[in-house]
Design a protein around this motif. Sequence first.
Motif, mmCIF file in Angstrom:
data_model
loop_
_atom_site.group_PDB
_atom_site.id
_atom_site.type_symbol
_atom_site.label_atom_id
_atom_site.label_comp_id
_atom_site.label_asym_id
_atom_site.label_seq_id
_atom_site.Cartn_x
_atom_site.Cartn_y
_atom_site.Cartn_z
ATOM 1 N N MET A 3 0.715 5.594 18.911
ATOM 2 C CA MET A 3 0.024 4.826 19.699
ATOM 3 C C MET A 3 -0.040 3.427 19.400
ATOM 4 N N PHE A 4 0.718 3.242 18.204
ATOM 5 C CA PHE A 4 0.896 1.709 17.591
ATOM 6 C C PHE A 4 2.343 1.200 17.902
ATOM 7 N N VAL A 5 3.118 1.977 18.512
ATOM 8 C CA VAL A 5 4.731 1.544 18.535
ATOM 9 C C VAL A 5 4.621 1.210 20.232
ATOM 10 N N PRO A 6 5.061 -0.243 20.286
ATOM 11 C CA PRO A 6 5.196 -0.694 21.556
ATOM 12 C C PRO A 6 6.639 -0.276 22.215
ATOM 13 N N VAL A 7 6.466 0.246 23.402
ATOM 14 C CA VAL A 7 7.717 0.715 24.087
ATOM 15 C C VAL A 7 8.779 -0.176 24.028
ATOM 16 N N GLN A 8 8.619 -1.577 24.363
ATOM 17 C CA GLN A 8 9.524 -2.565 24.327
ATOM 18 C C GLN A 8 10.486 -2.697 23.302
ATOM 19 N N VAL A 9 9.687 -2.507 21.978
ATOM 20 C CA VAL A 9 10.299 -2.832 20.620
ATOM 21 C C VAL A 9 11.612 -1.444 20.635
#
Lengths: 278, 293
Positions: free
Chosen positions: A115-121
């Motif tokens: 939940m804390f990993v942004p897709v864009q990154v």
Amino acid sequence: MWSKIRKGNPIFKLFLWIYAIISVYPLVWMLFYSLKDNNEIFVTNPFGFPTNLRFENYTSAISQFNVPKYFMNSVFVTVITVVGTIVLAVMFAYSAARLRWRGKTIAQMYIVIGMFVPVQVIMIPLAILVRDFNLTNTYSSLIIPYIAFNISFSSMVFYGFFRTIPNELEESACLDGANIYQTFYKIMLPLVKPSIATMVIFVFLAAWNEYPIALMLISDEALKTLPLGLQFFQGQFTTNWGAMGAAMTIASLPTVLVYILFSEQVEKAMTVGSAVKG
Amino acid sequence: MNKFLGNKTAILLFTLPTIVLFTIIVMWPTMQVFYRSMFDWDGLSAGKFIFLDNYKRLFEDRLFYTSLKNGIIFAIMLAVLQIGIGTVLALTISNKKIRGRKFLRVSYFIPVVLSVTVVCQLWLAMYNGEYGLINKIFETLGIPYRQDWLSNGKTAIYAVAAVNAWQNMGYHFALLLAAANSIPEQYLEAAKIDGAEKWKAHWKVTIPLMAETYKFCFVLAITGGLNAFANMQIMTGGGPGTDTYTLTYMMYRSAFRVGEFGYGTTAAAFLVIQCLIVTFAINKLIARDRIVY
């Protein structure tokens, strides 16, 4: 004094309605211009209701451009994503919340990291991964990441629900001779139905509107979903704003309809995560 | 019971698919971001290990500072507009006597359920220098303010951020309204009986009680702003020039347009660290244990 406060300040009340106009009028404007021709949009009647309802804009959006194709791709990808996410997340959450094995708390925490990993990154490694699996330009290249990215949140919500169910239910099922699969399917699943409904809505909205992953992994026109397909519209359609508005209205219809029909459910689905993520 | 709930086959069957999928698709790439940020890598070959050279280059790159600045502008715009407007709307509407509450709530939330592409296309049309809605409104009001919002390097980033703020305000509104409604009536009434003005009562009573939700809203708005990508990708392509670059956009361009995958992941790694710091700082600043219902 008391009654004066209860009535509320008229300035704030006015602001409620002003912001409602700011929030909704652009969409109404879009709906209006999807039924106008360029002359009416640009010169004669830019703001108001169309003088002459031009439904042919919808016909031209559908016939000349790939809107039906994009729409069907979106439907397909979204349906598989919703089913896949819910099935995997319910199974995982049940196992982590109710079954007895070592490391289940750690496993649950591990999944929640997502939940804390942004897709864009992680776009770059993800694109390489998809390429190495030879999945570029396939439906799977969208569906698999969509499921993986939605699974954290969904399993966390189901986990919370499974934890609230009393132990006696499983005990009596066991005594009655049911096996674990029957217990899961016949007893536990019906109990978490409300949260399944909530998560179906959540995953549906997320998958239908997803843009960055689709942008990276899909270049084949035949596989584009609506958010990707509509991105270069401005260039193509500068000569025909009406058709552009029509295509955008078609693309928005499913989510807006779902929202209007289940507005409280949707707001609940979208905000249910706030308790945990902060 | 232990045997029943400890069924090894069932545990594997229920757990393994999720763990495997999540590890491959989410965790492995996340680790790769940090690992690959230390490589000179074109995405095809094995790449060359250069340790921190990419970071050195990043800190000397003017584009990095433009992107960083834009990310911060974006984050501040989102935090101020979404949380500011969201607060005023949520607190006003939490008064049960307001008429048309249902309609108002739906109006605020509808943009949230639209796709970012539709919203950006719509705003491209609204910002359009010749026929756009906004210029038309100024024209109708007789204000000679016509301009091309997105091709002016000075206004472009604000114009783009405003679109995101507009779309997601309803989300913050819904979060704040849920929080405001969950506060027991007595608290506010007690404050009012003590003679506090309505907004003062909100400021002193309601808002502190909503601290948990504010924490979440700030994390969401600020990390959302720092991560901003889709809006510029669709509306400006980073332009005019490089005026609307953000770190995510810079990463995307480095990897998928220039082929510098290693350097791109460096920007991504920096972004992750930045977001972690912000999340941590907000959690520190808005203290958790002061609030007792």
